[in-house]
Motif scaffolding. Structure first.
Motif, PDB file in Angstrom:
ATOM      1  N   SER A  61      -9.561 -18.433   2.802  1.00 49.61           N
ATOM      2  CA  SER A  61      -9.382 -17.870   1.465  1.00 49.61           C
ATOM      3  C   SER A  61      -8.523 -16.616   1.532  1.00 49.61           C
ATOM      4  O   SER A  61      -8.450 -15.950   2.559  1.00 49.61           O
ATOM      5  CB  SER A  61     -10.742 -17.549   0.852  1.00 49.61           C
ATOM      6  N   SER A  62      -7.907 -16.284   0.388  1.00 48.22           N
ATOM      7  CA  SER A  62      -7.067 -15.090   0.340  1.00 48.22           C
ATOM      8  C   SER A  62      -7.935 -13.855   0.129  1.00 48.22           C
ATOM      9  O   SER A  62      -9.033 -13.938  -0.414  1.00 48.22           O
ATOM     10  CB  SER A  62      -6.045 -15.219  -0.785  1.00 48.22           C
ATOM     11  N   HIS A  63      -7.457 -12.702   0.589  1.00 49.33           N
ATOM     12  CA  HIS A  63      -8.150 -11.450   0.322  1.00 49.33           C
ATOM     13  C   HIS A  63      -7.114 -10.373   0.025  1.00 49.33           C
ATOM     14  O   HIS A  63      -5.932 -10.538   0.316  1.00 49.33           O
ATOM     15  CB  HIS A  63      -9.053 -11.051   1.501  1.00 49.33           C
ATOM     16  N   THR A  64      -7.566  -9.277  -0.583  1.00 48.28           N
ATOM     17  CA  THR A  64      -6.630  -8.232  -1.008  1.00 48.28           C
ATOM     18  C   THR A  64      -6.948  -6.903  -0.329  1.00 48.28           C
ATOM     19  O   THR A  64      -8.088  -6.630   0.029  1.00 48.28           O
ATOM     20  CB  THR A  64      -6.679  -8.027  -2.535  1.00 48.28           C
ATOM     21  N   THR A  65      -5.900  -6.097  -0.144  1.00 46.47           N
ATOM     22  CA  THR A  65      -6.025  -4.752   0.417  1.00 46.47           C
ATOM     23  C   THR A  65      -5.108  -3.833  -0.379  1.00 46.47           C
ATOM     24  O   THR A  65      -3.962  -4.185  -0.655  1.00 46.47           O
ATOM     25  CB  THR A  65      -5.574  -4.723   1.900  1.00 46.47           C
ATOM     26  N   ARG A  90      -3.561  -3.495   5.848  1.00 41.57           N
ATOM     27  CA  ARG A  90      -4.902  -3.446   6.425  1.00 41.57           C
ATOM     28  C   ARG A  90      -5.055  -2.312   7.434  1.00 41.57           C
ATOM     29  O   ARG A  90      -6.161  -1.848   7.685  1.00 41.57           O
ATOM     30  CB  ARG A  90      -5.234  -4.787   7.109  1.00 41.57           C
ATOM     31  N   THR A 139      -1.939  -9.037  -1.432  1.00 39.48           N
ATOM     32  CA  THR A 139      -2.743 -10.247  -1.248  1.00 39.48           C
ATOM     33  C   THR A 139      -2.364 -10.915   0.065  1.00 39.48           C
ATOM     34  O   THR A 139      -1.175 -11.036   0.378  1.00 39.48           O
ATOM     35  CB  THR A 139      -2.502 -11.244  -2.405  1.00 39.48           C
ATOM     36  N   GLU A 178      -2.651 -14.359   2.115  1.00 38.21           N
ATOM     37  CA  GLU A 178      -2.990 -15.780   2.221  1.00 38.21           C
ATOM     38  C   GLU A 178      -2.849 -16.129   3.691  1.00 38.21           C
ATOM     39  O   GLU A 178      -1.728 -16.231   4.192  1.00 38.21           O
ATOM     40  CB  GLU A 178      -2.009 -16.642   1.395  1.00 38.21           C
TER      41      GLU A 178
END
Length: 436
Positions: free
Chosen positions: A2-6, A85, A227, A229
Motif C-alpha cells: 500500500s502507499s503511504h505519505t510523508t 522519509r 506519496t 507507492e
C-alpha cells in the motif's frame, strides 16, 4: 503493497533563464541548513553531472536527477518519497527557465506539488523585477509559488526598489548581494568539476553566509506531502557479476541512480582510475562513462596496459559500454582544443576533434537491441568513424541532436549518457551477457 505519505519542507528553485544563479543559491541554502545539523537532500532537474557534484558537496549527500522524461513519474515519486522519509529539507534545482523545455521545470513542480521560488538576476533592473516575478507566478495557474529570490542586488536601496509592487502572496524571500569574489570558474561544459576546486568548502560557506544574511526574517519553507507507492525491487539478475567502472577526473559523469541500479540488480562494482594508470580490474563487464578525456589525453595515451587490457576484455566477449568521453578514449586519435592529436586505445576506428562550440545537446530516446532507453547528449567534439550505427536516438523536443549507437562485438559505444533506471531489464541484459 500500500502507499503511504510523508511530509517534509521542500522548495523548488527555478529562474526565468539559465545564468540567473540557481545552482549557487541552491548550494547556499543546502549548505546553510546542513551546517546547522539538518539532513538536506538536493535534486537536480534534467540531465546534468556538474551541478550535482557541487550540490553533493553543499548538502553532504549525493544529488540525484529528477526528470520526467529520463526517469518517469513513478521513479521520481519514489526518489522524492525516500528522501522525505529521512530528510529535514528537500531542495530541487530546476533546469533552464521555469517554463522552458518539454517536460519543463514547471511540469515537475506541478506533478509533485512543490512550491517554486524563482531566482531573478536583479543586477540590471529595479521595479520591473516585480513585473517579471508576478508574470512567472501567474503564467501557469495551479503552480504554487513560495516567494521570489533577488540575486546580485546592489544594496539596501536597490533591494527596497525590487520589493516594490510585489503582491502579498509573492514575498521577497531574500535579496542576495553580488558576490564576485565567490564565483565559480567555468569550463566548456559549464561549471568546473567539484573535485577540481581546492577551496570549495570555503566557497560554499561564503555562499551560505551570504544567504543567511540576505534571508528575510520569518521566512518558512512550506511542508509538502509526498506519496510513496512501493515499487517491486528488480530481480538480482546480475548477482555474481563484477562490473568495473572508470571513475576519475577524466571519467566522472556517473549518475548515482545508475550505480544504485547496478547494485540493486546484484552486481559488485569496482572502480579504477585510468588517469592514474591503474590497471583494469578483474571483471565480467566494463563501463567507461563520460567526462573530460581531452583534458587528460596525455596521461591516458601513456597508460602502460589499458589499451591491451581493453582489447583482451572485448576479445573475450565481455560487455563494454563506452559513453561520450568513454567512447572518445577508445578511438584511434583524439584532437584536443589546442589542435594536438593524441593516440587513444584504438579499439574503435575513427577520430574525434574538440571544437569551440557545442556540437550536440538534448534529451535522447534510443532503442537498444535489448529494449528502449533514455538519456541525454552534451558534447563539444565531433566524431569521424566508418562504423555504421546499429541505432539512432531521437529528441523529444524535436531538436537536431540524434546520437548514433555503435556496436562492435561486445563493445557498445555512443555519445549518449544513458539513464539506466529508464530500462533496468535492458541494462541487466547487456551487462549480464556472458559472451563466449
Amino acid at each position: 503493497m500500500s502507499s503511504h505519505t510523508t511530509a517534509c519542507p521542500a522548495l523548488f528553485i527555478s529562474a526565468p533563464s539559465s545564468g540567473s544563479g540557481k545552482t549557487s543559491l541552491t548550494a547556499a541554502i543546502a549548505r546553510s541548513h546542513s551546517r546547522r545539523g539538518e539532513r538536506v537532500r538536493v535534486f537536480k532537474t534534467g540531465p546534468d553531472f556538474l551541478d550535482p557534484m557541487l550540490l553533493e558537496r553543499a548538502s553532504g549527500h549525493p544529488a540525484y536527477q529528477l526528470d520526467l522524461f529520463m526517469g518517469g513519474f513513478a521513479h521520481c515519486q519514489t526518489l522524492l518519497a525516500e528522501a522525505a522519509r529521512e530528510a529535514d529539507l528537500i531542495l530541487v534545482e530546476g533546469v533552464m527557465g521555469l517554463f522552458d523545455g518539454n517536460p519543463s521545470s514547471a511540469d515537475l513542480a506541478a506533478a509533485f506539488g512543490l512550491p517554486v521560488a524563482c531566482v531573478v538576476d536583479a543586477s540590471a533592473m529595479a521595479q520591473t523585477f516585480a513585473a517579471l516575478a508576478t508574470g512567472l507566478q501567474r503564467f501557469r495557474p495551479g503552480l504554487q509559488h513560495g516567494g521570489v529570490i533577488a540575486n546580485r542586488v546592489g544594496g539596501l536601496a536597490h533591494a527596497r526598489m525590487l520589493a516594490e509592487g510585489l503582491p502579498p502572496d509573492l514575498p521577497l524571500v531574500a535579496a542576495v548581494p553580488r558576490l564576485g569574489h565567490l564565483s565559480l570558474p567555468e569550463r566548456h561544459l559549464g561549471l568546473v568539476q567539484a573535485q577540481e576546486l581546492p577551496r570549495l568548502h570555503e566557497l560554499l560557506d561564503g555562499w551560505a553566509d551570504a544567504w543567511d544574511a540576505a534571508l528575510h526574517p520569518g521566512h518558512v519553507i512550506p511542508r509538502v506531502t509526498f506519496t510513496h507507492e512501493p515499487e517491486p525491487a528488480p530481480q538480482r539478475t546480475l548477482a555474481g557479476r563484477r562490473i568495473a567502472i572508470a571513475r576519475d577526473a577524466a571519467f566522472g559523469f556517473i549518475y548515482p541512480a545508475n550505480t544504485d541500479l547496478l547494485e540493486a540488480l546484484g552486481a559488485e562494482l569496482v572502480f579504477f582510475s585510468p588517469v592514474q594508470h591503474q590497471p583494469l580490474p578483474a571483471c565480467d563487464a566494463l563501463w567507461l562513462p563520460g567526462g573530460y578525456p581531452e583534458l587528460h589525453a596525455e596521461a591516458l595515451s601513456h597508460h602502460p596496459t589499458l589499451a591491451a587490457d581493453l582489447r583482451a576484455h572485448v576479445a573475450a566477449g565481455k560487455p563494454l559500454l563506452a559513453e561520450c568521453g568513454g567512447m572518445l578514449a577508445l578511438l584511434q586519435t583524439l584532437t584536443d582544443a589546442m589542435g594536438q592529436a593524441h593516440p587513444m586505445a584504438g579499439l574503435l576506428p575513427g577520430q574525434a576533434r574538440l571544437q569551440a562550440r557545442v556540437a550536440a545537446l538534448g534529451l535522447q530516446a534510443i532503442d537498444w537491441p535489448e529494449g528502449p532507453l533514455r538519456g541525454h547528449s552534451y558534447h563539444y567534439s565531433t566524431l569521424d568513424t566508418p562504423l555504421t550505427p546499429v541505432a539512432t536516438a531521437t529528441n523529444p523536443n524535436g531538436g537536431s541532436t540524434a546520437e548514433a549507437l555503435y556496436q562492435q562485438g561486445s563493445l557498445r559505444a555512443s555519445y549518449l549518457h544513458h539513464y539506466f533506471p529508464s530500462n533496468p531489464e535492458a541494462v541487466a541484459a547487456f551487462f549480464g551477457n556472458h559472451g563466449h
